[in-house]
Structures are given as structure tokens and as C-alpha cells.
Design an enzyme around this catalytic site. Structure first.
Site, mmCIF file in Angstrom:
data_model
loop_
_atom_site.group_PDB
_atom_site.id
_atom_site.type_symbol
_atom_site.label_atom_id
_atom_site.label_comp_id
_atom_site.label_asym_id
_atom_site.label_seq_id
_atom_site.Cartn_x
_atom_site.Cartn_y
_atom_site.Cartn_z
ATOM 1 N N ASP A 179 46.442 42.753 40.604
ATOM 2 C CA ASP A 179 46.328 41.945 39.390
ATOM 3 C C ASP A 179 47.650 41.969 38.635
ATOM 4 O OD1 ASP A 179 43.589 40.974 39.223
ATOM 5 O OD2 ASP A 179 42.990 43.076 39.046
ATOM 6 N N ASP B 149 35.566 37.872 41.042
ATOM 7 C CA ASP B 149 36.285 38.990 40.433
ATOM 8 C C ASP B 149 35.763 39.217 39.028
ATOM 9 O OD1 ASP B 149 38.112 40.777 39.386
ATOM 10 O OD2 ASP B 149 39.877 39.533 39.749
#
Length: 212
Positions: free
Chosen positions: A32, A172
Site C-alpha cells: 500500500d 481490500d
């Protein structure tokens, strides 16, 4: 279902968390990257990411939560990730971004926030390898699952089947042993704090995989 583990929210340093994930049965390490513009937090420099992941063994699944994703792709390509995913909402140069990722021989992912309609993806679905549905607002780990995104998964699967397309679907945010039961048809589940804020990464990964 494959499991991609985000090290964003962990009890340990990024270095130790990645090292621990390498010895598990996780299918991907989810990277991320946040720029402090598209989302409030900033958590990377290119140099730090390259240093952290230069010796990775598991496939990387890079998620750009950044404006202007084009400026990062060539640098990140050095890591030879399997996927680079960028946000539909973050750039007007969508086709250009897809083309640049492909030129680096990397699979292309496109992601949308919870409030974005999947119809906005339609012009690009034949061009990408992965669609990442956010089931929390992007930008911070440990958030609660947004339940209506399970319906978005069903709708996107229908679009894929009706149009004979081949992209994978990932999700996610807020996934754990309970919420993952609502989205069993996922190709890839991105899981963070449920695994990385536990005392046994492998036990949690196996538990998620065994649910199916």
C-alpha cells in the site's frame, strides 16, 4: 481464493513484517503506497520502498493510492511486481497509465473507492488484469468492512461473465474470518490487520483459506 497480505497495519516494523510474511503461505505481499494527497496519509518514498522490497521472494501486488500514478510506475517496475494497481479516481490519464504498466511487463489493476459505481469501470475492463474493490475508504488500516460492497462484487462478476472478460476481482478492507464469508467468490482477498495484528500469521492465513 488467493490471499494478499498488506503490511500497512502491523505490530512490527515494515521490515520485520515483510520478513515474517515471506515464510507464510500468503500468495502475495500487498504494498500500500499513499501520497498524502489522494489519501490523507503519506507512507513512502520510492527509495524506501525499493530498499524494503528489493530482495522479495513472494509476488508483489502494489496498490497506488496516489494522484498521478504515472510518475511512480517506471521506478516501481524495478521490483518486478506481479500487479500495479492504481485508482480510477486518481487520474484522467487512465489509458496512458494502463499502457505504461503493460510496457513494463506488469499486470494492470484498477481500483475504485466504495462510493464509485462499477459502471465507471466499463471502458477499461477489457484492458486490465485485475479490479480491486475497496471495502473501506482507502488510506488507513484496521477499518470496518462496508457491507454493501458484497453486492458490488456480485454485479462486477455478472459484468465479467456477460462480456466474456478475464480480469480477476480483488477486495481490500475490513476482511477477516467473518466478513470474508460474504465474498467467497473473490479471486484475491487483500487482508491486513487481521493477519499482521495477530500472534500467528500462518494460522490466520490458513483459517481464511479454509473457509472456502
Amino acid at each position: 481464493m488467493q490471499i494478499s497480505v498488506s503490511y500497512l497495519s502491523s505490530y512490527y516494523s515494515n521490515e520485520k513484517t515483510v520478513m515474517m510474511l515471506e515464510s507464510t503461505s500468503a500468495d502475495y505481499i500487498h504494498v500500500d503506497l499513499m501520497d498524502g494527497g489522494f489519501v490523507d496519509s503519506k507512507n513512502f518514498t520510492i527509495d524506501n520502498v525499493l530498499k524494503l522490497l528489493k530482495n522479495h521472494e513472494k509476488p508483489l501486488d502494489i496498490h497506488l493510492m496516489t494522484f498521478d500514478p504515472l510518475i511512480y510506475i517506471n521506478d516501481l517496475a524495478v521490483l518486478k511486481p506481479e500487479y500495479i494497481t492504481f485508482h480510477l479516481e486518481a487520474t484522467k490519464d487512465i489509458v496512458k497509465t494502463i499502457e505504461l504498466i503493460k510496457r513494463n511487463n506488469i499486470k494492470v489493476g484498477i481500483s475504485i473507492k466504495p462510493a464509485t459505481n462499477i459502471l465507471e469501470l466499463m471502458p477499461y475492463l477489457a484492458l486490465v488484469d485485475l479490479v480491486l474493490l475497496m471495502s473501506v475508504e482507502p488510506g488507513a488500516g484496521g477499518q470496518n468492512f462496508i457491507y454493501h460492497i458484497a453486492d458490488k462484487l456480485k454485479d462486477l462478476k455478472k459484468v465479467r461473465t456477460e462480456n466474456n472478460l478475464n480480469f480477476k476481482i480483488a477486495m481490500d478492507g475490513g476482511l477477516n474470518e467473518d466478513t470474508i464469508k460474504l465474498v467467497k467468490d473473490l479471486d484475491i482477498a487483500v487482508v491486513g490487520s487481521y493477519i499482521c495484528k495477530s500472534n500467528n500469521y500462518e494460522e490466520r492465513i490458513k483459517l481464511l483459506k479454509d473457509i472456502h
